[in-house]
Design an enzyme around this catalytic site. Structure first.
Site, PDB file in Angstrom:
ATOM      1  N   LYS A  13      26.764 106.429 -13.257  1.00 42.07           N
ATOM      2  CA  LYS A  13      27.913 107.104 -13.898  1.00 42.07           C
ATOM      3  C   LYS A  13      27.744 107.228 -15.403  1.00 42.07           C
ATOM      4  O   LYS A  13      27.957 108.279 -15.971  1.00 42.07           O
ATOM      5  CB  LYS A  13      29.208 106.298 -13.678  1.00 42.07           C
ATOM      6  CG  LYS A  13      29.837 106.426 -12.338  1.00 42.07           C
ATOM      7  CD  LYS A  13      31.262 105.875 -12.335  1.00 42.07           C
ATOM      8  CE  LYS A  13      31.411 104.428 -12.747  1.00 42.07           C
ATOM      9  NZ  LYS A  13      30.852 103.446 -11.820  1.00 42.07           N
ATOM     10  N   ARG A 127      18.592  96.970 -14.626  1.00 49.04           N
ATOM     11  CA  ARG A 127      19.233  97.657 -15.752  1.00 49.04           C
ATOM     12  C   ARG A 127      19.161  96.806 -17.016  1.00 49.04           C
ATOM     13  O   ARG A 127      19.345  95.601 -16.969  1.00 49.04           O
ATOM     14  CB  ARG A 127      20.687  97.926 -15.375  1.00 49.04           C
ATOM     15  CG  ARG A 127      21.474  98.642 -16.436  1.00 49.04           C
ATOM     16  CD  ARG A 127      22.631  99.370 -15.833  1.00 49.04           C
ATOM     17  NE  ARG A 127      23.764  98.507 -15.530  1.00 49.04           N
ATOM     18  CZ  ARG A 127      24.915  98.974 -15.064  1.00 49.04           C
ATOM     19  NH1 ARG A 127      25.074 100.264 -14.840  1.00 49.04           N
ATOM     20  NH2 ARG A 127      25.908  98.153 -14.828  1.00 49.04           N
ATOM     21  N   ARG A 160      22.858  92.668 -19.182  1.00 50.12           N
ATOM     22  CA  ARG A 160      24.277  92.306 -19.302  1.00 50.12           C
ATOM     23  C   ARG A 160      24.559  91.113 -18.411  1.00 50.12           C
ATOM     24  O   ARG A 160      24.038  91.029 -17.305  1.00 50.12           O
ATOM     25  CB  ARG A 160      25.135  93.487 -18.804  1.00 50.12           C
ATOM     26  CG  ARG A 160      25.669  94.369 -19.896  1.00 50.12           C
ATOM     27  CD  ARG A 160      26.207  95.663 -19.363  1.00 50.12           C
ATOM     28  NE  ARG A 160      27.255  95.519 -18.336  1.00 50.12           N
ATOM     29  CZ  ARG A 160      27.863  96.555 -17.777  1.00 50.12           C
ATOM     30  NH1 ARG A 160      27.542  97.786 -18.126  1.00 50.12           N
ATOM     31  NH2 ARG A 160      28.786  96.374 -16.866  1.00 50.12           N
TER      32      ARG A 160
HETATM   33  P1  AMP Z   1      31.720  98.953 -16.342  1.00 54.07           P
HETATM   34  O1  AMP Z   1      30.917  99.019 -17.582  1.00 54.07           O
HETATM   35  O2  AMP Z   1      32.524 100.200 -16.088  1.00 54.07           O
HETATM   36  O3  AMP Z   1      30.907  98.534 -15.140  1.00 54.07           O
HETATM   37  O4  AMP Z   1      32.814  97.789 -16.551  1.00 54.07           O
HETATM   38  C1  AMP Z   1      32.437  96.463 -16.809  1.00 54.07           C
HETATM   39  C2  AMP Z   1      33.591  95.521 -16.476  1.00 54.07           C
HETATM   40  O5  AMP Z   1      34.735  95.847 -17.296  1.00 54.07           O
HETATM   41  C3  AMP Z   1      34.112  95.591 -15.043  1.00 54.07           C
HETATM   42  O6  AMP Z   1      33.354  94.786 -14.150  1.00 54.07           O
HETATM   43  C4  AMP Z   1      35.538  95.090 -15.222  1.00 54.07           C
HETATM   44  O7  AMP Z   1      35.578  93.694 -15.393  1.00 54.07           O
HETATM   45  C5  AMP Z   1      35.942  95.720 -16.553  1.00 54.07           C
HETATM   46  N1  AMP Z   1      36.535  97.069 -16.374  1.00 54.07           N
HETATM   47  C6  AMP Z   1      36.032  98.260 -16.822  1.00 54.07           C
HETATM   48  N2  AMP Z   1      36.842  99.265 -16.508  1.00 54.07           N
HETATM   49  C7  AMP Z   1      37.903  98.716 -15.835  1.00 54.07           C
HETATM   50  C8  AMP Z   1      39.071  99.242 -15.232  1.00 54.07           C
HETATM   51  N3  AMP Z   1      39.339 100.566 -15.230  1.00 54.07           N
HETATM   52  N4  AMP Z   1      39.923  98.370 -14.636  1.00 54.07           N
HETATM   53  C9  AMP Z   1      39.692  97.043 -14.625  1.00 54.07           C
HETATM   54  N5  AMP Z   1      38.597  96.477 -15.155  1.00 54.07           N
HETATM   55  C10 AMP Z   1      37.704  97.305 -15.775  1.00 54.07           C
END
Ligand code: AMP
Length: 211
Positions: A13, A127, A160
């Site tokens: 994404k 990653r 990460r």
């Molecule tokens: P991502 O980079 O989108 O994979 O997000 C990393 C982490 O941030 C996720 O595993 C969640 O802990 C938190 N996170 C990101 N976006 C959301 C969302 N829309 N709702 C809840 N937690 C989020």
């Protein structure tokens, strides 16, 4: 143009979002990026969100919805935006619907990048991210030119914390339970793209939908 990009963690994404946003000159709104920036700057949102993020759980809806409301009020969102990683729960999708209605705008495209579970762990464990500029690489499809060094800013790359295998398993479970129901919620509005293709092929399929 207003776009929602859906898909499991590690489906590509973020990479596709960057390309689409450059192409259509719209801001890339990634709630994950906003949260990581808050953690890095030690803000109140960052300190409330960190433990959820570290364990691969979702940050509470009210924090996320507040962040999105603030972000939508910024000037650069006037001509459109791409949402990456939001909404992630039905409650967030309902809050988004309300917000859009209030703003008298609508989402033009909802794209779901589909990748089966068995591929996800393999993809995410390869990653690497830059903690300075946030660029993301993958040892399978987007290798940095120099090993462990960011092409864009020259900083050292790292994995990460939430990309480690035990956390990925929880993130996938969270995705299946809390985020996958959005596919039903948006139902016919969703356009599916096969995320197992090369980055270029996925981009081509997305651009075909958006043009
Ligand atoms: P991502 O980079 O989108 O994979 O997000 C990393 C982490 O941030 C996720 O595993 C969640 O802990 C938190 N996170 C990101 N976006 C959301 C969302 N829309 N709702 C809840 N937690 C989020």
């Amino acid at each position: 143009m207003r776009v929602i990009l859906l898909g499991p963690p590690g489906c590509g994404k973020g990479t596709q979002a960057e390309i689409i946003c450059k192409n259509f000159e719209i801001p890339h709104i990634s709630t994950g990026d906003i949260l990581r920036d808050n953690v890095k700057r030690g803000t109140e949102i960052g300190s409330r969100a960190k433990s959820f993020m570290d364990s691969g759980s979702l940050v509470p809806d009210e924090i996320i919805i507040g962040m999105i409301k603030d972000r939508f009020s910024e000037d650069d969102c006037k001509n459109g935006f791409l949402l990456d990683g939001f909404p992630r729960t039905i409650a967030q999708a309902e809050a988004l619907d309300k917000l859009l209605k209030k703003m008298k705008i609508h989402i033009d495209y909802i794209i779901n990048i589909d990748v089966p579970d068995e591929n996800i762990i393999n993809r995410i464990s390869k990653r690497l991210s830059c903690s300075n500029c946030g660029d993301v690489y993958n040892l399978m499809f987007k290798k940095p030119k120099k090993e462990m060094v960011c092409d864009s800013c020259g900083f050292k790359l790292h994995q990460r914390d939430d990309d480690k295998e035990e956390v990925i398993r929880n993130r996938l479970e969270v995705y299946r339970k809390q985020t996958a129901p959005l596919i039903q919620y948006y139902n016919k509005k969703i356009m599916n793209v096969d995320g197992q293709q090369s980055i270029n092929e996925v981009t081509k399929d997305i651009l075909k939908i958006l043009k």
